[in-house]
Design an enzyme around this catalytic site. Structure first.
Site, mmCIF file in Angstrom:
data_model
loop_
_atom_site.group_PDB
_atom_site.id
_atom_site.type_symbol
_atom_site.label_atom_id
_atom_site.label_comp_id
_atom_site.label_asym_id
_atom_site.label_seq_id
_atom_site.Cartn_x
_atom_site.Cartn_y
_atom_site.Cartn_z
ATOM 1 N N HIS A 400 -13.011 -8.444 -15.936
ATOM 2 C CA HIS A 400 -11.690 -8.642 -16.529
ATOM 3 C C HIS A 400 -10.557 -8.466 -15.519
ATOM 4 C CE1 HIS A 400 -9.374 -9.647 -19.900
ATOM 5 N NE2 HIS A 400 -9.907 -8.855 -20.814
ATOM 6 N N ASP A 404 -9.628 -13.974 -17.055
ATOM 7 C CA ASP A 404 -8.968 -13.785 -18.342
ATOM 8 C C ASP A 404 -9.906 -14.187 -19.478
ATOM 9 O OD1 ASP A 404 -6.617 -12.923 -17.139
ATOM 10 O OD2 ASP A 404 -5.843 -14.979 -16.952
#
Length: 428
Positions: A400, A404
């Site tokens: 992450h 995204d």
């Protein structure tokens, strides 16, 4: 007679230290030139260390699981001639050798072979049938005995050895089986309900230690997030069956894996940020044009990830053949070091054991891993009708920090579209 010191050799690629996995000899053994002395591991490659000379083992330089420096003392031999260690009062006795196991006092020679054969039974008659060694103490046994014990489902930890220094012999396995059978018969049906108080300390060494370190490092450094999507693979499975029927005899049978690889290759053209590696120290993401797919493979020793290089350059059968070769090399322990590194994205599949959902761990420093769950037949609504379809979940994880959620979801949806309409896999 002289003393010959064998040092840990430099096995290449700038390795400064290795882990000692297993001794193939023990103190007192006579060895021949080129005989394998030990197995060591660097990263995920296991290497056998042969003896450059013939001689008798005087001392071993470490215990299995110990990390040893390249150039450090591995073993000492007594050899014919002067050897390579100058004899002196200080050098005549090794300063701090480590024996393979705590040495027992040597027993007097056995009078007759029959007495040696009966020794295991005598030992077992006088000792508890489940007596085990101290935690961390590795039973001495030849590779053949270890393999036979594995085939029979016997834990060597519980077998009393009658050989030199407690070495477990084939006769000891026979005695264990005989005694174990008699205990089972005497216990009757209630034996399966008896309380158990045994425990076993299993050192985390070799490949298992490397896996543990890599998994811990990945989970500690990477903020994972997972995304699960179901895919209708009915048409894909029909295509696979047709191709196998038409071409399987000449070109080999296709599994689902090469289709998944092909779908990833095509989808990554629009999502190059997922075919990447993230150097979190330099804070640089490197995107790759070549698709080097790590194929998570289970071996007897643990998880291996051989790398299917340039998956974009092969057709279905080319990738299928290379995956089969790499998987066999990994399972047999013959994979080369360069075949176990350099992947840009990983594909993980547990086959028929794949479950419904999984949360695979990213293969650091990559940024994505695609997990494949098993195919199941389920009732689905198609065109207003309930029909049986073959459904499969993809459970994937992403880094992450650099990926995204929207991009990850779009990538998996692209893979889904390709697999649900398999003709599009081959459109350029």
């Amino acid at each position: 007679m002289g003393t010959h010191v064998i040092k840990m050799p430099d096995i290449g690629e700038g390795i400064a230290e290795v882990e000692l996995v297993e001794w193939h000899v023990q103190v007192g053994d006579s060895v021949n030139e080129d005989q394998v002395l030990a197995e060591v591991m660097t990263d995920k490659a296991t290497v056998e260390i042969p003896s450059p000379v013939a001689g008798r083992i005087l001392a071993l330089g470490g215990q299995p699981g110990q990390v040893m420096a390249v150039g450090g003392e591995l073993i000492r031999l007594e050899v014919e001639g002067a050897g390579n260690l100058a004899e002196s009062p200080a050098a005549a006795t090794p300063a701090a050798p480590v024996a393979a196991t705590p040495e027992k006092p040597k027993e007097a020679p056995v009078a007759a072979p029959k007495a040696a054969a009966e020794a295991p039974r005598a030992l077992r008659d006088s000792e508890a049938p489940r007596q085990r060694r101290q935690p961390g103490e590795r039973p001495l046994a030849s590779p053949a005995v270890r393999q036979r014990a594995r085939d029979l489902g016997i834990e060597l930890q519980f077998v009393q050895g009658s050989g030199p220094a407690g070495r477990v012999l084939h006769e000891d396995l026979d005695a264990y089986l005989t005694q174990d059978g008699s205990v089972a018969r005497s216990g009757g049906a209630a034996q399966g309900y008896a309380e158990r108080h045994d425990e076993q300390a299993v050192p985390v060494i070799g490949l298992r230690r490397k896996i543990a370190q890599k998994m811990q490092d990945a989970k500690r450094r990477i903020p994972h997030f997972s995304y699960v999507e179901e895919i209708d693979v009915t048409d894909l499975e029909a295509l696979r069956a047709h191709l196998n029927q038409k071409w399987g005899g000449q070109r080999g049978k296709l599994t689902l894996l090469p289709f998944l690889v092909r779908a990833m290759v095509v989808a990554l053209r629009d999502f190059p940020q997922l075919n990447a590696r993230y150097d979190d120290e330099a804070e640089v993401v490197t995107r790759y044009g070549a698709v080097h797919v790590g194929i998570a493979t289970q071996s007897d020793n643990g998880l291996m990830v051989p790398v299917l290089r340039h998956a974009e350059s092969r057709d279905l059968w080319g990738n299928a053949s290379e995956v089969a070769r790499l998987a066999e090399a990994a399972r047999s322990g013959k994979a080369q070091r360069q075949e176990l590194s350099g992947s840009t994205i990983t594909l993980s599949s547990l086959g028929v054991l794949g479950g419904i959902v999984s949360t695979p761990v990213i293969n650091h420093p990559e940024v994505a891993i695609v997990g494949v769950n098993r195919i199941v037949e389920r009732p689905m609504v198609v065109g207003g009708n309930i029909v049986v379809r073959k459904m499969m979940n993809l459970s994937s994880s992403f880094d992450h920090r650099v990926v995204d959620g929207m991009d990850a979801a779009a990538f998996i949806q692209a893979v889904r579209g390709l697999l649900e309409h398999p003709a599009t896999l081959f459109l350029e």
